[in-house]
Every structure is written in C-alpha cells, then in structure tokens.
Design an enzyme around this catalytic site. Structure first.
Site, PDB file in Angstrom:
ATOM      1  CG  HIS A  47       1.434   3.104   9.511  1.00  0.00           C
ATOM      2  ND1 HIS A  47       0.724   4.634  10.169  1.00  0.00           N
ATOM      3  CD2 HIS A  47       0.154   2.682   9.312  1.00  0.00           C
ATOM      4  CE1 HIS A  47      -0.084   4.721   9.235  1.00  0.00           C
ATOM      5  NE2 HIS A  47      -1.127   3.994   9.869  1.00  0.00           N
TER       6      HIS A  47
ATOM      7  NE  ARG B 232      10.528  -0.475  -2.282  1.00  0.00           N
ATOM      8  CZ  ARG B 232       9.700   0.024  -2.407  1.00  0.00           C
ATOM      9  NH1 ARG B 232       8.405   0.652  -1.576  1.00  0.00           N
ATOM     10  NH2 ARG B 232       8.386  -0.741  -3.894  1.00  0.00           N
TER      11      ARG B 232
ATOM     12  CD  GLU C  91       5.985   3.383  -3.497  1.00  0.00           C
ATOM     13  OE1 GLU C  91       6.538   2.569  -2.555  1.00  0.00           O
ATOM     14  OE2 GLU C  91       4.869   2.515  -3.937  1.00  0.00           O
TER      15      GLU C  91
END
Length: 343
Positions: free
Chosen positions: A17, A156, A254
């Site tokens: 989280h 990211r 990812e």
C-alpha cells in the site's frame, strides 16, 4: 495542490500500500502537488523511510477504537486543509472518507477488494478480473469516476525507461517487502538444490523484512545469488531475468510491462482472484498459496520452466500485452487532475 495519503505498512500487511502510494505521490509531486502521508506506527512501518524520500509524515500512535475514532485522531493531527485525500486501506470505508471531508475537498480510494461502501470522487482498482466493471456497483456514489484494470497500474518511472537483456538461467525472486511467510528462505534452499545447474539469481526484499539476517547467512555460500534490499532498480532486475518466482499484487503489473514470465505464489487472500485469472489467460503460472509451498516444489518448478524456453516466451508475451507502455501512473495522474479541476 496539497494531497494527503492515508496508508499503512507493517510486517503483517506488507509494504504494498505504501509503495504504490509513494509512486503516485512522486508523480503528483512532479506536477506541482505537495504530498503528505498519514501512517500508523506499528511493527514494520515505513515512516522513517518515507521521510527519507522527502515526504512529511503524520505519525498516528494511538490505537483507534473504531472508524469514527480513527477519523477524529487524524483530523486532530492535521495542520492543513487538503485538496485531495487518497485512501489506500482495506479497513477504512465511506464513514472515514465522509468525516475527513471536513478538511479534504476531494477523495480518491485505491482498492482491490470491492467489499465495502466507499465515498469518493475517484476509485482506482488496478486488478484484472472478468467482472471488474461490475464489482463496485452499489458500493460507490453514482458520480464516482472509476479507473479499473492494469491500464491504470501504479508503476514507478523506472518501468517506462529501463532496459536490459535477459540472461539465460537467471532468476528474480521477490515475495514482497516483508515476506511474513519467509518464502524467500525457502526459495534460497531451492537454489541450493539447483546449484549444479548453474542458475544465477537476484533476490529482492524490503527494508522491513524481519528475516534479513537469516537470509544473508543462507546466501553466504551462494556467490551467484545477489541480495537487494529496498531496491530502486526493480525494472532493470526484471528485464535482466529469464523467469521470476514471487508473489502477486502490484508485482504482476511490474512483471507484465517487462514481459517477464512469472511463477506466482499468492501470499494474501486478495491476490488470489487476479492471479487465478492471469493463470487462466496464460500470463503467469499460479503455483498455489504460501502454505502449500516447499523448497523441493520450488526447485522442481524452476527446473521445469527453465527447460521450456518457448513456453516462457509465450507467458512473457501474454503478460506484456496486459499493460500498455504509455498508460499506468501518468494516466492516473491526468485523471486526478481532471477530477480536482472539475473537468
């Protein structure tokens, strides 16, 4: 624009989280937002680490009696009004969000479960399920904008730019930040069994992993295996690997954007539905739940799939097709800015 994130990390709940909120916070920061976090102090929290990332953190020390009390404790600690509250917490419902509106103009919820009423202008659920457009019916307001599926995965920056060439017989092993079941140790024992086969590996753990010293001792006699702690190079490690052994959750997306085939162990109940569906689509191999694993089973599965290059290529291709290269975090940020600008 000032944004408040409400999320927690602990050994029991893991760090997922916090990590996905941090990704979103950094992206909003790049667009001029000032982002604060509110986190409960519990074993395995990442408050100091968030502060090292440059974010102000409101530390919640008192244990709440109920959700209303939780809201009161946070409201009493706030020193600013916020344009946007972002809640990533399975125990908080519409009650919490409604009470926080005293200091927060808009509310966004990041969720995976679709199991409770939510009060928000924006809902993000990055999971892939056959019924994903029906799951939140009756749980969110009619005006709520929904961001559903891996098209909106919070990845990211490194995942949009990293490049590396996969190495034959090279593994990436990661069971999340805290790995409460210590599956990493089990995987290392599997690598010991496979040592004659010339397999190399990168192993990733989080800063709050309670087994760190034990794992370092286990790896002392495995020079071809490198341990990474709270790495910022996960995308490079994924693109370098031929196969990944790890958990579900955000790691699915990812891994997918990198086209990396994965053997997946579900370490939490909320990971099971999406992992089962991805397994059905041929975008990963679901090995089962954490309690069903053993070092011998890991070794057997790794040995088999590394011997099937065509199968690995197909799994990686199907995974890659799930997450568009130009979507994810930037798309979520645009949706947020549209909502708070009433567009």
């Amino acid at each position: 624009m000032r944004v408040l994130f409400r999320a927690d990390a602990s050994i029991a709940r893991g760090s997922g989280h916090i990590m996905r909120c941090l990704t979103l916070a950094k992206a909003l920061q790049q667009r001029g937002a000032v982002c604060d976090f509110a986190c409960r102090v519990e074993s395995g929290h990442l408050i100091a680490w968030l502060q090292q990332q440059g974010f102000n953190v409101i530390s919640l020390i008192s244990e709440p009696l109920n959700e209303e009390h939780e809201s009161q404790l946070l409201l009493a600690a706030l020193q600013h009004d916020y344009r946007l509250l972002i809640v990533d917490h399975y125990q908080l419902t519409a009650t919490f969000c409604q009470l926080l509106r005293q200091r927060c103009q808009y509310v966004m919820v990041i969720d995976d479960l679709a199991n409770r009423a939510l009060d928000c202008e924006l809902l993000l659920d990055q999971n892939l399920l056959p019924d994903q457009h029906l799951r939140y019916q009756g749980l969110i307001p009619a005006h709520c904008r929904t961001l559903l599926g891996p098209k909106f995965a919070l990845l990211r920056d490194e995942f949009y730019s990293a490049s590396a060439t996969p190495l034959a017989n090279h593994l990436l092993i990661s069971f999340g930040g805290s790995d409460a079941d210590n599956l990493t140790s089990m995987a290392i024992n599997a690598l010991v069994m496979l040592k004659p086969r010339g397999i190399t590996a990168d192993i990733v753990i989080g800063a709050n992993n309670p087994w760190r010293a034990m794992l370092q001792r286990q790896l002392a006699n495995l020079p071809d295996v490198q341990l990474h702690i709270q790495t910022t190079s996960m995308a490079t490690l994924m693109r370098k690997a031929r196969l990944m052994l790890g958990a579900g959750g955000t790691t699915h997306w990812e891994r997918s954007i990198c086209g990396l085939p994965g053997l997946v162990v579900t370490v939490a109940e909320n990971q099971q539905a999406t992992t089962a569906y991805l397994n059905k689509l041929g975008a990963c191999v679901w090995l089962g739940q954490a309690a069903e694993m053993s070092a011998e089973f890991f070794a057997e599965q790794l040995c088999y799939y590394l011997s099937q290059p065509a199968l690995l290529d197909e799994i990686g291709r199907r995974a890659k097709n799930l997450v568009p290269d130009n979507a994810g975090t930037p798309l979520v940020v645009e949706q947020i800015l549209n909502v708070v600008a009433n567009r």
